[in-house]
Design an enzyme around this catalytic site. Structure first.
Site, PDB file in Angstrom:
ATOM      1  CG  HIS A  34       1.219   6.896   4.052  1.00  0.00           C
ATOM      2  ND1 HIS A  34       1.812   6.359   3.507  1.00  0.00           N
ATOM      3  CD2 HIS A  34      -0.605   6.711   4.693  1.00  0.00           C
ATOM      4  CE1 HIS A  34       0.429   5.256   2.905  1.00  0.00           C
ATOM      5  NE2 HIS A  34      -0.436   5.731   3.987  1.00  0.00           N
ATOM      6  CG  HIS A  51      -1.401   1.032   1.245  1.00  0.00           C
ATOM      7  ND1 HIS A  51      -2.563   1.943   0.507  1.00  0.00           N
ATOM      8  CD2 HIS A  51      -1.643   2.263   2.427  1.00  0.00           C
ATOM      9  CE1 HIS A  51      -2.950   3.056   1.004  1.00  0.00           C
ATOM     10  NE2 HIS A  51      -2.319   2.957   2.148  1.00  0.00           N
ATOM     11  CG  ASP A  59      -4.088   6.537   2.315  1.00  0.00           C
ATOM     12  OD1 ASP A  59      -3.328   5.950   2.790  1.00  0.00           O
ATOM     13  OD2 ASP A  59      -5.000   7.044   3.240  1.00  0.00           O
ATOM     14  CD  GLU A  87      -3.041   5.167  13.511  1.00  0.00           C
ATOM     15  OE1 GLU A  87      -3.772   4.686  14.077  1.00  0.00           O
ATOM     16  OE2 GLU A  87      -2.407   6.476  13.708  1.00  0.00           O
ATOM     17  CG  ASP A  88      -1.383   0.844  10.575  1.00  0.00           C
ATOM     18  OD1 ASP A  88      -2.266   1.399  11.406  1.00  0.00           O
ATOM     19  OD2 ASP A  88      -1.376   1.752   9.857  1.00  0.00           O
TER      20      ASP A  88
END
Length: 730
Positions: A72, A48, A139, A76-77
């Site tokens: 990006h 992704h 995104d 967050e992940d």
């Protein structure tokens, strides 16, 4: 999956000075951090961010933006921190990644207050560095392309968010291709039946008109080349969502649309655009009203082009867009095509605002939106003004006011300030007097004329376009109505206390609020004004020991009443011409500050009147001899003692109804209306009923000054030979 050298080669194709080490490091670090993570499709998660980076290279963006695209999702992940990103890749990329992380946490399809605040944060992040939006759009585009792997509820939420927020933002930044693809993907998810129908019809048209499209392309290119203009001509069909919106907007069927196909003519220089336009118009006739020059007057998103529609081969309407290659690049990539991305100064917001109309528009729009008071107001204003066609107007001092297309001077007044809108009574547009409902256009200078103490009519709510204006008008109307009932309730309570020989004061009432189950004195007087609470209950709450029979007026007998009507509290009538210090509530005509209306039969100054208070509505005035009063015999607490308080100099008219029986012959109606007109009365309504071959009954609703005026009209009618009888209807 794209390998790192392939990514570097894509960037090098448009940027020979690519920072290969930076992109390689970002590629490897993102792949390591995402490790064994998988997407809903089952693909490695790293695919992704890699696809996002690839989309950013299609936009020909700078190295830092592409690196941010790769990274990006790391904060967050994964367990990556902002500090680690900054240490490895520098402050610029760390700031971009952190901005994207914050945006990812925002739920833009939620309760209004939360959605509004999240949208505000999104726009602020974009204004700080517009590259945050570019990465986020890439995104979102990849996520929309793979949306079918998500659960149905997530698909619907993401698609709606895309259609409401991200697609319009892409359009406002001039990125038309991305906007159209986002819209079509969201449209396909949200309304699959409509989408499939339009796609099938487009395929049918393409098969039918394929040869015609190719013929037009060849003819146009050859026609321009013969006259020394080298041009590339390409036909294309409109996108499904664009067609769907046009059928909805114009309320027409698909078959009735005449501009499904459009042609782009790309030339080398600006002057060639106008030369090509002239040649096209000499070859094919122009459709009047369909020419637009966005070169001399660019759109707010930097879009520049000439648009025209002509009657082409086979009498088909042909839409043409004529622009240079550079204009086309900006039309496709929008703000992403800006020159600042070529010299590694993409984060220079000052230069960006100075050189990009799209970015300058975003900054100005944020300034306007920042004036909203509440999150809900911000949201309503944003959805209307940020994502629709706009007009830009100015105050006399030069302040920019941004409004949706179709807005009027009332919208403008509320956009300046709520108090300006509430007290507006007129306006001047470009120095000339104009109606407040006048539609405004780009560049208009609007001066609002105000009168202190003025309140907006409730009908304005249906005339305005902006949510901000509608909300303010609703609020002002509600406050005005409450003030009317509060004023009426105050007077009713004061009279009740006077009749009981007690003194009313707000302070005394405060101590009784708990017994009345109200929070404030205003709530109490408003409830009495609405008829939801009896004034006697208020009196008993303030003076618990008070009894009605102790009232000085309770044993007054029938001397102070009319026709034997009871003198109980609120059922007391003052004969006109009596004691001017009466406890009766004064009624100052139709335009009073009290919620007053007249009974169907009307009432005029000089009539003995009684008021009937309908709970939650208004006072209805009846002449004392009205037969309708028999319907209110039981609930005596609804009767109010009222009297006229009219200034003759005001020249107000009041409603009255008469019934006329006339001979049925030519000219009778003319004689009746002549009598009424000569006495300066006004006919509101007239109905006729022929009850025999010779006689007609007319019921006339009219407006007169007072009882003397009405009597003069009746006498004048009775003097006519064609009139058999005249009676007032009560």
């Amino acid at each position: 999956m794209m390998r790192q050298y392939e990514l570097v080669d894509k960037v090098r194709a448009y940027n020979p000075a690519v920072n290969e080490d930076l992109l390689n490091a970002a590629y490897v670090y993102a792949m390591q951090q995402h490790g064994q993570q998988l997407r809903a499709s089952g693909d490695p998660y790293f695919s992704h961010p890699l696809q996002v980076a690839s989309l950013l290279t299609d936009l020909r963006l700078d190295d830092a933006t592409i690196a941010a695209g790769l990274l990006h999702d790391t904060i967050e992940d994964t367990d990556t921190t902002r500090g680690e990103i900054e240490k490895r890749f520098g402050k610029e990329i760390a700031a971009l990644v952190e901005g994207l992380t914050k945006i990812k946490k925002l739920d833009l399809v939620s309760k209004e207050a939360k959605q509004a605040e999240n949208l505000r944060k999104l726009l602020l992040a974009i204004v700080e560095d517009v590259r945050v939006l570019l990465v986020k759009l890439a995104d979102r585009l990849h996520n929309m392309r793979t949306l079918h792997f998500m659960s149905p509820d997530k698909r619907a939420r993401i698609a709606q968010e895309t259609l409401d927020i991200y697609a319009p933002l892409a359009g406002r930044m001039g990125m038309q291709d991305m906007r159209e693809e986002l819209e079509d993907l969201a449209f396909h998810e949200l309304q699959p039946a409509h989408y499939d129908t339009i796609v099938k019809r487009l395929e049918g048209l393409k098969r039918k008109n394929g040869a015609l499209i190719a013929e037009i392309e060849r003819d146009l290119a050859a026609h321009l080349a013969e006259r020394g203009i080298e041009a590339k001509v390409k036909g294309r069909e409109k996108r499904p969502y664009s067609i769907f919106k046009k059928t909805e907007r114009k309320q027409v069927a698909f078959e009735q649309l005449s501009d499904i196909f459009a042609f782009r003519i790309l030339v080398g220089a600006t002057e060639d655009c106008y030369r090509a336009l002239g040649l096209v118009h000499t070859k094919w006739p122009l459709v009047p009203g369909r020419f637009k020059d966005y070169i001399s007057t660019p759109k707010q998103n930097d879009y520049r082009s000439l648009h025209t529609t002509v009657i082409g081969p086979g009498q088909q309407r042909v839409e043409l867009q004529i622009r240079t290659d550079e204009m086309h690049r900006i039309a496709e990539f929008g703000i992403a095509a800006h020159a600042l991305y070529k010299d590694n100064k993409a984060g220079d917001t000052a230069r960006m605002e100075a050189e990009s109309r799209a970015f300058a528009w975003l900054r100005r729009t944020m300034d306007v939106l920042a004036e909203g008071d509440s999150p809900e107001e911000f949201l309503e204003h944003t959805k209307l003004e940020l994502f629709q066609d706009q007009v830009f107007c100015f105050t006399p001092k030069g302040k920019l006011i941004t409004l949706p297309r179709g807005a009027n001077a009332i919208d403008f007044a509320y956009a300046v300030h709520t108090d300006i809108g509430n007290t507006a009574v007129g306006c001047r547009v470009n120095g000339r007097p104009a109606s407040l409902v006048s539609e405004l256009f780009n560049g208009d200078e609007v001066a609002i004329i105000t009168v202190p103490g003025q309140a907006p009519p409730a009908a304005w709510e249906t005339l305005v376009t902006t949510g901000r204006a509608r909300a303010a008008i609703r609020k002002a109307t509600k406050a005005a109505t409450r003030a009317q009932y509060a004023g009426l309730g105050q007077r009713i309570i004061e009279r009740a206390f006077e009749r009981a020989g007690k003194t009313f004061s707000p302070d005394a009432l405060k101590g009784a609020l708990k017994r009345l189950a109200r929070k404030s004195v205003e709530d109490v007087v408003t409830a009495v004004g609405r008829g939801e609470m009896r004034s006697h209950d208020v009196l008993r709450a303030v003076y618990p020991d008070f009894k009605v029979e102790q009232s000085a007026h309770a044993a007054a007998g029938l001397d102070d009443s009319w026709f034997g009507l009871s003198s109980e509290q609120n059922v007391r009538f003052k004969v006109p011409g009596g004691d001017p210090a009466s406890n009766a509530i004064p009624i100052r005509g139709i335009n009073a500050d009290l919620p007053v209306r007249f009974a169907e039969c009307g009432a005029v100054p000089g009539d003995r009147i009684v008021g009937i208070l309908t709970p939650g509505e208004a006072i209805t005035l009846y002449p004392i001899q009205s037969s309708a009063l028999a319907n209110f015999d039981d609930p005596h607490q609804l009767w109010l003692d009222v009297r006229w308080d009219v200034e003759a100099s005001r020249g107000e008219r009041y409603p009255a109804r008469i019934q006329v029986v006339s001979i049925n012959e030519p000219g009778t109606l003319a004689q009746i209306t002549q009598v009424i007109a000569e006495t300066d009365a006004n006919i509101d309504n007239l109905t006729m009923r022929r009850f025999s071959s010779d006689m007609t009954e007319l019921t006339i609703d009219m407006e007169v000054y007072d009882l003397k005026h009405l009597t003069a009209i009746i006498d004048g009618l009775r003097a006519r030979k064609v009139i058999s009888d005249v009676q007032r209807v009560l």
